[in-house]
Design a protein around this motif. Sequence first.
Motif, PDB file in Angstrom:
ATOM      1  N   GLN A 378      -5.775  15.649  -0.916  1.00  0.00           N
ATOM      2  CA  GLN A 378      -6.049  14.773  -2.061  1.00  0.00           C
ATOM      3  C   GLN A 378      -4.765  14.151  -2.591  1.00  0.00           C
ATOM      4  O   GLN A 378      -4.697  12.943  -2.858  1.00  0.00           O
ATOM      5  N   LYS A 379      -3.724  14.958  -2.732  1.00  0.00           N
ATOM      6  CA  LYS A 379      -2.444  14.448  -3.236  1.00  0.00           C
ATOM      7  C   LYS A 379      -1.860  13.430  -2.260  1.00  0.00           C
ATOM      8  O   LYS A 379      -1.306  12.403  -2.668  1.00  0.00           O
ATOM      9  N   MET A 380      -1.977  13.700  -0.976  1.00  0.00           N
ATOM     10  CA  MET A 380      -1.446  12.785   0.025  1.00  0.00           C
ATOM     11  C   MET A 380      -2.154  11.433  -0.054  1.00  0.00           C
ATOM     12  O   MET A 380      -1.516  10.373   0.034  1.00  0.00           O
ATOM     13  N   ARG A 381      -3.481  11.448  -0.258  1.00  0.00           N
ATOM     14  CA  ARG A 381      -4.228  10.202  -0.361  1.00  0.00           C
ATOM     15  C   ARG A 381      -3.823   9.406  -1.601  1.00  0.00           C
ATOM     16  O   ARG A 381      -3.710   8.175  -1.550  1.00  0.00           O
ATOM     17  N   VAL A 382      -3.595  10.118  -2.715  1.00  0.00           N
ATOM     18  CA  VAL A 382      -3.144   9.450  -3.942  1.00  0.00           C
ATOM     19  C   VAL A 382      -1.784   8.786  -3.708  1.00  0.00           C
ATOM     20  O   VAL A 382      -1.568   7.620  -4.073  1.00  0.00           O
ATOM     21  N   ASP A 383      -0.871   9.523  -3.096  1.00  0.00           N
ATOM     22  CA  ASP A 383       0.471   8.989  -2.831  1.00  0.00           C
ATOM     23  C   ASP A 383       0.410   7.762  -1.919  1.00  0.00           C
ATOM     24  O   ASP A 383       1.121   6.770  -2.147  1.00  0.00           O
ATOM     25  N   GLN A 384      -0.433   7.844  -0.878  1.00  0.00           N
ATOM     26  CA  GLN A 384      -0.542   6.723   0.055  1.00  0.00           C
ATOM     27  C   GLN A 384      -1.119   5.492  -0.636  1.00  0.00           C
ATOM     28  O   GLN A 384      -0.641   4.369  -0.447  1.00  0.00           O
ATOM     29  N   PHE A 385      -2.158   5.703  -1.445  1.00  0.00           N
ATOM     30  CA  PHE A 385      -2.784   4.583  -2.147  1.00  0.00           C
ATOM     31  C   PHE A 385      -1.810   3.947  -3.132  1.00  0.00           C
ATOM     32  O   PHE A 385      -1.709   2.719  -3.228  1.00  0.00           O
ATOM     33  N   GLU A 386      -1.074   4.793  -3.842  1.00  0.00           N
ATOM     34  CA  GLU A 386      -0.081   4.278  -4.798  1.00  0.00           C
ATOM     35  C   GLU A 386       0.989   3.461  -4.082  1.00  0.00           C
ATOM     36  O   GLU A 386       1.383   2.383  -4.544  1.00  0.00           O
ATOM     37  N   SER A 387       1.450   3.958  -2.929  1.00  0.00           N
ATOM     38  CA  SER A 387       2.472   3.242  -2.172  1.00  0.00           C
ATOM     39  C   SER A 387       1.963   1.880  -1.702  1.00  0.00           C
ATOM     40  O   SER A 387       2.673   0.870  -1.788  1.00  0.00           O
ATOM     41  N   GLN A 388       0.721   1.855  -1.215  1.00  0.00           N
ATOM     42  CA  GLN A 388       0.143   0.583  -0.756  1.00  0.00           C
ATOM     43  C   GLN A 388      -0.037  -0.385  -1.925  1.00  0.00           C
ATOM     44  O   GLN A 388       0.209  -1.602  -1.793  1.00  0.00           O
ATOM     45  N   LEU A 389      -0.470   0.155  -3.048  1.00  0.00           N
ATOM     46  CA  LEU A 389      -0.704  -0.677  -4.227  1.00  0.00           C
ATOM     47  C   LEU A 389       0.591  -1.333  -4.693  1.00  0.00           C
ATOM     48  O   LEU A 389       0.631  -2.538  -4.987  1.00  0.00           O
ATOM     49  N   ILE A 390       1.664  -0.546  -4.735  1.00  0.00           N
ATOM     50  CA  ILE A 390       2.964  -1.080  -5.156  1.00  0.00           C
ATOM     51  C   ILE A 390       3.449  -2.140  -4.162  1.00  0.00           C
ATOM     52  O   ILE A 390       4.040  -3.157  -4.549  1.00  0.00           O
ATOM     53  N   GLY A 391       3.177  -1.929  -2.902  1.00  0.00           N
ATOM     54  CA  GLY A 391       3.568  -2.900  -1.890  1.00  0.00           C
ATOM     55  C   GLY A 391       2.899  -4.245  -2.106  1.00  0.00           C
ATOM     56  O   GLY A 391       3.531  -5.306  -1.978  1.00  0.00           O
ATOM     57  N   PHE A 392       1.607  -4.224  -2.453  1.00  0.00           N
ATOM     58  CA  PHE A 392       0.880  -5.483  -2.676  1.00  0.00           C
ATOM     59  C   PHE A 392       1.262  -6.141  -3.993  1.00  0.00           C
ATOM     60  O   PHE A 392       0.977  -7.323  -4.209  1.00  0.00           O
ATOM     61  N   ALA A 393       1.923  -5.388  -4.873  1.00  0.00           N
ATOM     62  CA  ALA A 393       2.355  -5.979  -6.152  1.00  0.00           C
ATOM     63  C   ALA A 393       3.405  -7.061  -5.938  1.00  0.00           C
ATOM     64  O   ALA A 393       3.648  -7.886  -6.836  1.00  0.00           O
ATOM     65  N   GLU A 394       4.022  -7.078  -4.750  1.00  0.00           N
ATOM     66  CA  GLU A 394       5.035  -8.089  -4.443  1.00  0.00           C
ATOM     67  C   GLU A 394       4.480  -9.198  -3.560  1.00  0.00           C
ATOM     68  O   GLU A 394       5.215 -10.071  -3.105  1.00  0.00           O
ATOM     69  N   ASP A 395       3.158  -9.166  -3.327  1.00  0.00           N
ATOM     70  CA  ASP A 395       2.544 -10.177  -2.465  1.00  0.00           C
ATOM     71  C   ASP A 395       2.555 -11.538  -3.162  1.00  0.00           C
ATOM     72  O   ASP A 395       2.324 -11.636  -4.377  1.00  0.00           O
ATOM     73  N   ARG A 396       2.782 -12.597  -2.379  1.00  0.00           N
ATOM     74  CA  ARG A 396       2.885 -13.950  -2.962  1.00  0.00           C
ATOM     75  C   ARG A 396       1.540 -14.432  -3.515  1.00  0.00           C
ATOM     76  O   ARG A 396       1.488 -15.385  -4.296  1.00  0.00           O
TER      77      ARG A 396
END
Length: 504
Positions: A378-396
């Motif tokens: 569960q923690k790993m999934r949260v971390d992965q989702f958070e990382s992906q979300l932050i990555g898309f925060a820089e999307d044009r």
Amino acid sequence: MSELSFAELGLDPAVLEAVTAVGYETPTPIQAQAIPALLSGRHLLGVAQTGTGKTAAFALPLLSRVDPSVNAPQILVLAPTRELAIQVAEAFSTYASKLPNFHVLPIYGGQDFFPQIKGLRRGAHVIVGTPGRMLDHLRKGTLKLDNLKALVLDEADEMLRMGFIDDVEAILSKTPDNCQRALFSATMPPQIKKVAQTYLKDAVEVRIESASRTVDAISQYVLPVYAERKLDALTRILEVEPFDASIIFVRTKAETIVLAEKLAARGHAAAPLNGDLNQRQREQTVEDLKRGKKDIVVATDVAARGLDVPRITHVINYDVPYDTEAYIHRIGRTGRAGRDGKAILLVTPRERSWLRTLERATNATMEAYELPSPAALQKMRVDQFESQLIGFAEDRKLSKAMAMLDDIAERNEMDITMVAGALACMLEATQPGSLPLEQPEALPAVSTTQPNRDRKAGRPGEFRKGPKPGSYNKRPSGGAPGGKGKFAGKPAGKRPPRQSDAMR
């Protein structure tokens, strides 16, 4: 002689058709030597380790001599354990799949007599069983050997070690004088030699040395799992393993398609690779794997021969291979050109005795694979989702997406956080398990009991406490964070198809 094809060995056309359907191309050394001898009616003494393909070496030629119109036992096979008896019976069924009205019956201790007697009365061409129960049926008169053409002693030295040699000799003494006999043993102790000299006069002798191989660049792991939970275990492995590309081995062509579709539905870039695909399709699949368009290929042994894709970091044996040669070939798809590789074997409770053979063949120890606990996952999934979300925060496209969502929220009088939550639920619906919205299921561990030998004392054939199978040690997998391993699920109902050298 080992370069001969099965078509050149003189097998019955229906048996050859079944062999072709399984996907075998060239016989192993013991098959190339034993099949012609048994087809000619000679007695055979085979000295060979498990994993050399010996079951097919006696099953294929003896099936070629069976008369399907005679509904009575024509082949009798003695095996030391009920697990091996079941495997051999299933192998015979596979090889006889093109023979009309053909029946195989396994009989062993630990099972009620009535269903076995009913099966014997109904009629079977091949009887496979353990010595004690076989002798019981002979004494009761429920098993008759009047039409017996051949008798096989499989793993004779193991039957000696388990104290069955007297029962074996009692059965041999009841076979017709003109009965063909074959004895297979990994070693040849004095008592086995005596049996061979008494009942296998002028036998053709075949000796096959099984060379061990060292696979230094490949880390090997084993995960005990119940058959119906293998897909759950595989999905979790793919979620936690940091693989670049992976090849997953299954037993049949149909399973490559089914499993690839199930993995694709879970968001993986997976494709099947089997002999039913034409050359162009196979080449395209391999090219997609090389270029990163696909990350997972689900393949059969035959289809993956010669496959060399440097980015394959993981080999997962979803189904246990037919023999040691197939296993060595499979895991050799990774750890190439000086790179490290990882091989993971999913093994059901009834297949665990096969681990020792695979370890001897590779001269390496399999370690227990550990999947993460539900909390760690569960923690790993949260971390992965958070990382992906932050990555898309820089999307044009972010500003346009935010404006669109603001407009949707305003029109529907929704809070923007509710819109974000709905988007997350929509993502989870399209890719189940990708978000930590539900606590992952804790897969129950497979029992560490070992199948007990079939003896008359106590409860014959039942499972009892014993040492853990193989010689693998419990260590972290390296790719699976936290938790303890040996995942599986609930106990299997219907037995899965056999998976060992019995099918080679």
